[in-house]
Design a protein around this motif. Structure first.
Motif, PDB file in Angstrom:
ATOM      1  N   ARG A  33       0.818  -1.204   0.000  1.00 19.04           N
ATOM      2  CA  ARG A  33       0.000   0.000   0.000  1.00 19.04           C
ATOM      3  C   ARG A  33       0.856   1.261   0.000  1.00 19.04           C
ATOM      4  NH1 ARG A  33      -2.753  -0.759   5.967  1.00 19.04           N
ATOM      5  NH2 ARG A  33      -1.007  -0.101   7.267  1.00 19.04           N
ATOM      6  N   HIS A  34       2.076   1.193   0.571  1.00 15.93           N
ATOM      7  CA  HIS A  34       2.951   2.356   0.519  1.00 15.93           C
ATOM      8  C   HIS A  34       3.452   2.589  -0.903  1.00 15.93           C
ATOM      9  CE1 HIS A  34       5.613   5.420   2.058  1.00 15.93           C
ATOM     10  NE2 HIS A  34       6.660   4.841   1.473  1.00 15.93           N
ATOM     11  N   ALA A  35       3.745   1.518  -1.629  1.00 13.27           N
ATOM     12  CA  ALA A  35       4.193   1.655  -3.014  1.00 13.27           C
ATOM     13  C   ALA A  35       3.079   2.227  -3.893  1.00 13.27           C
ATOM     14  CB  ALA A  35       4.663   0.306  -3.549  1.00 13.27           C
ATOM     15  N   VAL A  36       1.853   1.752  -3.696  1.00 15.19           N
ATOM     16  CA  VAL A  36       0.724   2.264  -4.473  1.00 15.19           C
ATOM     17  C   VAL A  36       0.471   3.728  -4.132  1.00 15.19           C
ATOM     18  CG1 VAL A  36      -1.736   1.983  -4.938  1.00 15.19           C
ATOM     19  CG2 VAL A  36      -0.282  -0.023  -4.664  1.00 15.19           C
ATOM     20  N   TRP A  37       0.609   4.079  -2.872  1.00 16.21           N
ATOM     21  CA  TRP A  37       0.418   5.477  -2.462  1.00 16.21           C
ATOM     22  C   TRP A  37       1.464   6.383  -3.094  1.00 16.21           C
ATOM     23  CZ3 TRP A  37       3.486   8.657   0.862  1.00 16.21           C
ATOM     24  CH2 TRP A  37       2.885   9.865   1.219  1.00 16.21           C
ATOM     25  N   LEU A  38       2.721   5.970  -3.105  1.00 15.42           N
ATOM     26  CA  LEU A  38       3.760   6.769  -3.732  1.00 15.42           C
ATOM     27  C   LEU A  38       3.490   6.983  -5.210  1.00 15.42           C
ATOM     28  CD1 LEU A  38       7.001   5.259  -2.115  1.00 15.42           C
ATOM     29  CD2 LEU A  38       6.044   7.536  -1.706  1.00 15.42           C
ATOM     30  N   ASP A  39       3.033   5.935  -5.878  1.00 15.39           N
ATOM     31  CA  ASP A  39       2.827   6.019  -7.320  1.00 15.39           C
ATOM     32  C   ASP A  39       1.700   6.974  -7.680  1.00 15.39           C
ATOM     33  OD1 ASP A  39       3.461   4.584 -10.055  1.00 15.39           O
ATOM     34  OD2 ASP A  39       1.279   4.646  -9.898  1.00 15.39           O
ATOM     35  N   HIS A  40       0.635   7.020  -6.873  1.00 14.01           N
ATOM     36  CA  HIS A  40      -0.513   7.857  -7.211  1.00 14.01           C
ATOM     37  C   HIS A  40      -0.484   9.212  -6.517  1.00 14.01           C
ATOM     38  CE1 HIS A  40      -2.078   3.883  -8.416  1.00 14.01           C
ATOM     39  NE2 HIS A  40      -2.781   4.566  -9.277  1.00 14.01           N
ATOM     40  N   ARG A  41       0.325   9.351  -5.494  1.00 12.59           N
ATOM     41  CA  ARG A  41       0.367  10.631  -4.779  1.00 12.59           C
ATOM     42  C   ARG A  41       1.393  11.580  -5.374  1.00 12.59           C
ATOM     43  NH1 ARG A  41      -0.218  14.865  -3.196  1.00 12.59           N
ATOM     44  NH2 ARG A  41      -0.343  15.698  -1.081  1.00 12.59           N
ATOM     45  N   PHE A  42       2.490  11.060  -5.891  1.00 14.79           N
ATOM     46  CA  PHE A  42       3.570  11.901  -6.402  1.00 14.79           C
ATOM     47  C   PHE A  42       3.859  11.558  -7.861  1.00 14.79           C
ATOM     48  CE2 PHE A  42       4.301  11.107  -1.857  1.00 14.79           C
ATOM     49  CZ  PHE A  42       4.190  12.403  -1.373  1.00 14.79           C
ATOM     50  N   ASN A  43       4.543  12.456  -8.517  1.00 11.76           N
ATOM     51  CA  ASN A  43       4.882  12.262  -9.928  1.00 11.76           C
ATOM     52  C   ASN A  43       6.133  11.382 -10.025  1.00 11.76           C
ATOM     53  OD1 ASN A  43       4.895  12.512 -12.709  1.00 11.76           O
ATOM     54  ND2 ASN A  43       6.005  14.443 -12.690  1.00 11.76           N
ATOM     55  N   LEU A  44       5.937  10.084  -9.771  1.00  8.65           N
ATOM     56  CA  LEU A  44       7.039   9.130  -9.761  1.00  8.65           C
ATOM     57  C   LEU A  44       6.760   8.017 -10.750  1.00  8.65           C
ATOM     58  CD1 LEU A  44       7.506   8.744  -5.900  1.00  8.65           C
ATOM     59  CD2 LEU A  44       8.909  10.131  -7.421  1.00  8.65           C
ATOM     60  N   SER A  45       7.804   7.515 -11.358  1.00 15.11           N
ATOM     61  CA  SER A  45       7.679   6.320 -12.179  1.00 15.11           C
ATOM     62  C   SER A  45       7.833   5.090 -11.289  1.00 15.11           C
ATOM     63  CB  SER A  45       8.737   6.317 -13.284  1.00 15.11           C
ATOM     64  OG  SER A  45      10.032   6.205 -12.722  1.00 15.11           O
ATOM     65  N   ALA A  46       7.547   3.922 -11.847  1.00 17.02           N
ATOM     66  CA  ALA A  46       7.706   2.685 -11.077  1.00 17.02           C
ATOM     67  C   ALA A  46       9.166   2.472 -10.698  1.00 17.02           C
ATOM     68  CB  ALA A  46       7.187   1.501 -11.880  1.00 17.02           C
ATOM     69  N   ARG A  47      10.072   2.900 -11.564  1.00 17.80           N
ATOM     70  CA  ARG A  47      11.502   2.774 -11.249  1.00 17.80           C
ATOM     71  C   ARG A  47      11.909   3.720 -10.123  1.00 17.80           C
ATOM     72  NH1 ARG A  47      11.116   1.556 -16.695  1.00 17.80           N
ATOM     73  NH2 ARG A  47      12.394  -0.213 -17.421  1.00 17.80           N
ATOM     74  N   ASP A  48      11.314   4.919 -10.078  1.00 17.20           N
ATOM     75  CA  ASP A  48      11.578   5.834  -8.967  1.00 17.20           C
ATOM     76  C   ASP A  48      11.095   5.237  -7.645  1.00 17.20           C
ATOM     77  OD1 ASP A  48      12.635   7.700 -10.733  1.00 17.20           O
ATOM     78  OD2 ASP A  48      10.708   8.697 -11.021  1.00 17.20           O
ATOM     79  N   THR A  49       9.914   4.650  -7.662  1.00 13.28           N
ATOM     80  CA  THR A  49       9.390   4.012  -6.458  1.00 13.28           C
ATOM     81  C   THR A  49      10.258   2.840  -6.041  1.00 13.28           C
ATOM     82  OG1 THR A  49       7.153   4.651  -7.163  1.00 13.28           O
ATOM     83  CG2 THR A  49       7.334   2.986  -5.441  1.00 13.28           C
ATOM     84  N   GLU A  50      10.763   2.099  -7.020  1.00 13.61           N
ATOM     85  CA  GLU A  50      11.667   0.990  -6.715  1.00 13.61           C
ATOM     86  C   GLU A  50      12.911   1.482  -5.976  1.00 13.61           C
ATOM     87  OE1 GLU A  50      14.466  -2.301  -9.069  1.00 13.61           O
ATOM     88  OE2 GLU A  50      13.055  -1.035 -10.174  1.00 13.61           O
TER      89      GLU A  50
END
Length: 246
Positions: A33-50
């Motif tokens: 849920r933290h990864a999903v929140w980062l992806d939809h809350r901020f302008n981040l790509s999946a690689r940035d979240t990784e």
């Protein structure tokens, strides 16, 4: 004694418990849920979240994060939508051009007077039929008719207004629809960060979840003191934890 065809209940016919939302996932719910929140809350790509998760010692691939967002994002959004406190009585409606796979599409959006997104809908046409379809979705989401709608002078809005909500006030004056036009900016930012949307299904799925998360954390920081802002932000985090609970 009256005999029937019904068999008596026994221990082998117990009701099945609903499966957990995170069943058969290797990572705990807190990470997902933290990864999903980062992806939809901020302008981040999946690689940035990784990379952000790797900095915390969590080794997960960007492809897993992408699949988490596809699976869990809409489920979180449905839970948040059920707990939403409701929208205002004035809707600002506008549409923008979105190009997907070389084809022109139109992203219709409605926001209330507080800037919360009521509905967002991607369509291939921009005519009276498309406007009526969007208005039906919007009214179904709002569950009642707005007191007032504000649009530009595009004629299809007048068609949908006369057919579906003739009692609502329809304002088409100059500059009145600036709130709706400004509401497209977060979508444009995410579109550039994602290097354009890849398909209409992917765009509709992402924007639907993104609008719900945006509403949750759109607290109007400039309208309140820091103390009240921190309080409302804590409430937003509590709502997010409730929506993402196992």
């Amino acid at each position: 004694m009256v005999l029937t065809n019904k068999q008596p209940l026994n221990d082998n016919r117990r009701m099945k418990r609903p499966e957990s939302l995170y069943k058969r996932h290797r990572f705990p719910p807190e990470i997902i849920r933290h990864a999903v929140w980062l992806d939809h809350r901020f302008n981040l790509s999946a690689r940035d979240t990784e990379d952000l998760l790797a900095e915390r010692g969590i080794t997960v691939t960007y492809e897993s994060i992408r699949l988490w967002c596809i699976k869990f994002g809409p489920r979180y959004a449905r839970r948040l939508r059920r707990k939403h406190h409701g929208y205002g009585d004035t809707f600002f409606i506008d549409e923008v051009f979105v190009k997907i796979n070389g084809k022109q599409h139109y992203l219709w959006r409605a926001v209330d007077q507080d800037g919360e997104v009521v509905d967002v809908f991607l369509q291939a046409r921009r005519d009276g039929k498309a406007a009526r379809r969007f208005f039906k979705r919007m009214l179904n989401e709002h569950r009642s008719e707005p007191r007032k709608i504000v649009t530009d002078k595009f004629g299809s809005y007048g068609v949908a207004h006369r057919d579906l909500i003739p009692d609502a006030i329809h304002d088409t004056s100059r500059y009145a629809n600036n709130r709706a036009e400004l509401s497209h900016q977060p979508t444009r930012v995410r579109e550039r960060g994602m290097r354009r949307f890849k398909s209409t299904h992917q765009a509709q799925r992402f924007l639907g979840v993104h609008s719900i998360v945006y509403n949750l954390f759109n607290l109007g920081r400039h309208l309140m003191s820091a103390k009240h802002y921190r309080l409302f932000r804590q409430c937003a985090f509590a709502s997010w934890e409730y929506a993402t609970a196992p």
